[in-house]
Each structure stands twice: as C-alpha cells, then as structure tokens.
Design a protein around this motif. Structure first.
Motif, PDB file in Angstrom:
ATOM      1  N   ARG A   1      17.826   1.641  -0.355  1.00 22.69           N
ATOM      2  CA  ARG A   1      18.420   2.976  -0.488  1.00 22.69           C
ATOM      3  C   ARG A   1      18.851   3.508   0.874  1.00 22.69           C
ATOM      4  NH1 ARG A   1      15.349   6.682  -4.708  1.00 22.69           N
ATOM      5  NH2 ARG A   1      16.572   8.133  -3.481  1.00 22.69           N
ATOM      6  N   ASP A   2      19.897   4.318   0.874  1.00 20.24           N
ATOM      7  CA  ASP A   2      20.369   4.945   2.111  1.00 20.24           C
ATOM      8  C   ASP A   2      19.506   6.135   2.523  1.00 20.24           C
ATOM      9  OD1 ASP A   2      22.496   3.185   2.409  1.00 20.24           O
ATOM     10  OD2 ASP A   2      23.844   4.437   1.214  1.00 20.24           O
ATOM     11  N   THR A   3      18.852   6.738   1.565  1.00 20.91           N
ATOM     12  CA  THR A   3      18.005   7.908   1.834  1.00 20.91           C
ATOM     13  C   THR A   3      16.641   7.702   1.185  1.00 20.91           C
ATOM     14  OG1 THR A   3      18.821   9.034  -0.149  1.00 20.91           O
ATOM     15  CG2 THR A   3      19.979   9.495   1.924  1.00 20.91           C
ATOM     16  N   PRO A   4      15.629   8.391   1.682  1.00 23.91           N
ATOM     17  CA  PRO A   4      14.293   8.222   1.091  1.00 23.91           C
ATOM     18  C   PRO A   4      14.226   8.819  -0.307  1.00 23.91           C
ATOM     19  CG  PRO A   4      14.250   9.948   2.754  1.00 23.91           C
ATOM     20  CD  PRO A   4      15.616   9.322   2.811  1.00 23.91           C
ATOM     21  N   PRO A   5      13.299   8.332  -1.123  1.00 27.47           N
ATOM     22  CA  PRO A   5      13.090   8.939  -2.439  1.00 27.47           C
ATOM     23  C   PRO A   5      12.715  10.413  -2.281  1.00 27.47           C
ATOM     24  CG  PRO A   5      11.927   6.847  -2.280  1.00 27.47           C
ATOM     25  CD  PRO A   5      12.433   7.173  -0.907  1.00 27.47           C
ATOM     26  N   ALA A   6      12.899  11.161  -3.329  1.00 23.83           N
ATOM     27  CA  ALA A   6      12.582  12.590  -3.310  1.00 23.83           C
ATOM     28  C   ALA A   6      11.089  12.804  -3.053  1.00 23.83           C
ATOM     29  CB  ALA A   6      12.980  13.231  -4.638  1.00 23.83           C
ATOM     30  N   PHE A   7      10.789  13.924  -2.436  1.00 22.56           N
ATOM     31  CA  PHE A   7       9.401  14.294  -2.162  1.00 22.56           C
ATOM     32  C   PHE A   7       8.663  14.563  -3.466  1.00 22.56           C
ATOM     33  CE2 PHE A   7       6.410  17.880  -1.679  1.00 22.56           C
ATOM     34  CZ  PHE A   7       5.466  17.259  -0.887  1.00 22.56           C
ATOM     35  N   GLU A   8       7.474  14.009  -3.580  1.00 24.87           N
ATOM     36  CA  GLU A   8       6.573  14.284  -4.699  1.00 24.87           C
ATOM     37  C   GLU A   8       5.230  14.678  -4.113  1.00 24.87           C
ATOM     38  OE1 GLU A   8       6.148  11.254  -7.733  1.00 24.87           O
ATOM     39  OE2 GLU A   8       8.144  10.479  -7.226  1.00 24.87           O
ATOM     40  N   LYS A   9       4.731  15.822  -4.478  1.00 18.68           N
ATOM     41  CA  LYS A   9       3.437  16.288  -3.972  1.00 18.68           C
ATOM     42  C   LYS A   9       2.333  15.380  -4.495  1.00 18.68           C
ATOM     43  CE  LYS A   9       0.629  19.355  -2.106  1.00 18.68           C
ATOM     44  NZ  LYS A   9       0.283  19.209  -0.741  1.00 18.68           N
TER      45      LYS A   9
ATOM     46  N   ASP B   1       5.141  15.512   8.201  1.00 18.44           N
ATOM     47  CA  ASP B   1       6.143  16.363   8.840  1.00 18.44           C
ATOM     48  C   ASP B   1       7.565  16.100   8.310  1.00 18.44           C
ATOM     49  OD1 ASP B   1       4.174  17.529  10.349  1.00 18.44           O
ATOM     50  OD2 ASP B   1       4.495  16.212  12.086  1.00 18.44           O
ATOM     51  N   PHE B   2       7.772  14.972   7.625  1.00 16.73           N
ATOM     52  CA  PHE B   2       9.083  14.653   7.073  1.00 16.73           C
ATOM     53  C   PHE B   2       9.245  15.146   5.649  1.00 16.73           C
ATOM     54  CE2 PHE B   2       8.364  11.480  10.352  1.00 16.73           C
ATOM     55  CZ  PHE B   2       9.558  11.531  11.051  1.00 16.73           C
TER      56      PHE B   2
ATOM     57  N   GLN C   1       0.835  -1.194   0.000  1.00 14.74           N
ATOM     58  CA  GLN C   1       0.000   0.000   0.000  1.00 14.74           C
ATOM     59  C   GLN C   1       0.874   1.251   0.000  1.00 14.74           C
ATOM     60  OE1 GLN C   1      -3.559  -0.045   2.182  1.00 14.74           O
ATOM     61  NE2 GLN C   1      -3.557   2.148   2.543  1.00 14.74           N
ATOM     62  N   TYR C   2       1.920   1.258   0.817  1.00 12.21           N
ATOM     63  CA  TYR C   2       2.838   2.398   0.815  1.00 12.21           C
ATOM     64  C   TYR C   2       3.457   2.572  -0.567  1.00 12.21           C
ATOM     65  CZ  TYR C   2       2.852   2.577   5.969  1.00 12.21           C
ATOM     66  OH  TYR C   2       2.514   2.699   7.283  1.00 12.21           O
TER      67      TYR C   2
ATOM     68  N   PHE D   1      10.195   5.361   4.699  1.00 14.27           N
ATOM     69  CA  PHE D   1      10.116   5.695   6.126  1.00 14.27           C
ATOM     70  C   PHE D   1       9.620   4.497   6.937  1.00 14.27           C
ATOM     71  CE2 PHE D   1       9.484  10.321   4.814  1.00 14.27           C
ATOM     72  CZ  PHE D   1      10.785  10.675   5.118  1.00 14.27           C
ATOM     73  N   ALA D   2       8.576   3.861   6.475  1.00 16.48           N
ATOM     74  CA  ALA D   2       8.010   2.716   7.196  1.00 16.48           C
ATOM     75  C   ALA D   2       9.015   1.564   7.275  1.00 16.48           C
ATOM     76  CB  ALA D   2       6.725   2.247   6.521  1.00 16.48           C
ATOM     77  N   ALA D   3       9.713   1.301   6.185  1.00 16.59           N
ATOM     78  CA  ALA D   3      10.674   0.200   6.150  1.00 16.59           C
ATOM     79  C   ALA D   3      11.890   0.468   7.039  1.00 16.59           C
ATOM     80  CB  ALA D   3      11.134  -0.036   4.714  1.00 16.59           C
TER      81      ALA D   3
END
Length: 154
Positions: free
Chosen positions: A131-139, A150-151, A3-4, A14-16
């Motif tokens: 990945r070491d960092t989360p994917p880029a923010f997408e609105k 908030d993240f 679902q995420y 974030f959840a993982a």
C-alpha cells in the motif's frame, strides 16, 4: 512483521516502510531487557538467511521470549518461525513460547491449521506493505504504549 500484523496493521506498515520506532520507549526497552536477562547464557543473536531472528534455540526447539502473555503476536511470530524452518530449511521442529516473568513455557506445534494461518498472514502482510499509505487508525488497548503512537490519532 508477524507480530506487527497480529497486533496492528498500521504499525506493520510503518515498520515495513522504515519508519523507525522510539528505541527509548520503556515498553520496547522492557521487552529487550526480558530477552537478555531471562536467557543470558543463550543470549547470542541468531539470524537465519537475514530474514528471521528467533530469540534462541533450545535442544532443537525454537524459543520465543515475550515479556507478558498478553502479547498475541508472539504466538503467530513463533508459528512463522516453525513454518519457515519447515518450508525453507526442511526442518520439522516444535517451539516454545516463554514468558519468564510469569514463569510459563508453552509448547507450540505447527499444525495444518497453523500453517494455513501463517500462509494467510504472509499473503495479507504483502498486501499491506504494498500500500502507498498506512491502514486507517484503529484504537487498540495497547495504543498508549505503542512506540508508533505519535503517528496515530490517540
């Protein structure tokens, strides 16, 4: 995770990585409440191999309960459960996507195309999680109600 993945790969990351959500978020609480109130007689938690937790089983069918039909991740999550039952448990079954507030129940089957979709998603989920960092923010349209908002840069 399915679902995420369908909704937001950043949320998946974030959840993982054990970044816990705001359990007091009214949207999270609403989804939990819909599950419990709509199927109170079958509200026992079902967990299989510690990996998947379908909302409930009904006459051999897997039922996934969602608070609204706008949740695109619910279908992929249900397809994953069907895939898991078939490939990990050797059980062919069908599923039901239930939206109690809308009084709808849709039968969902694991077709060859759906199996391919699940397997592609599994591969991509593994890559995102590594990945070491989360994917880029997408609105997205639902960012305002996301428990991880908030993240992100809203």
């Amino acid at each position: 995770m399915m679902q995420y993945y369908e909704m937001c790969t950043r949320e998946l990351w974030f959840a993982a990585h054990d970044v816990d959500i705001d359990r007091e978020n009214r949207h999270i609480m609403r989804g939990t409440r819909v599950d419990k109130q709509s199927y109170a007689e079958n509200s026992e938690s079902i967990q299989i191999h510690g990996t998947i937790a379908p909302d409930l089983l009904d006459d051999g069918r897997i039922v996934e309960v969602k608070p609204s039909s706008g949740s695109s991740g619910g279908r992929l999550q249900l397809l994953y459960y069907l895939w898991y039952f078939k490939h990990k448990l050797g059980i062919d079954t069908t599923g039901v996507l239930a939206v109690p507030r809308e009084r709808t129940r849709e039968t969902v089957e694991l077709t060859p195309d759906a199996e391919d979709r699940v397997e592609t998603a599994l591969h991509e989920i593994r890559a995102i999680i590594k990945r070491d960092t989360p994917p880029a923010f997408e609105k997205k349209p639902y960012c305002g109600s996301c428990a991880y908002r908030d993240f992100c840069q809203i």
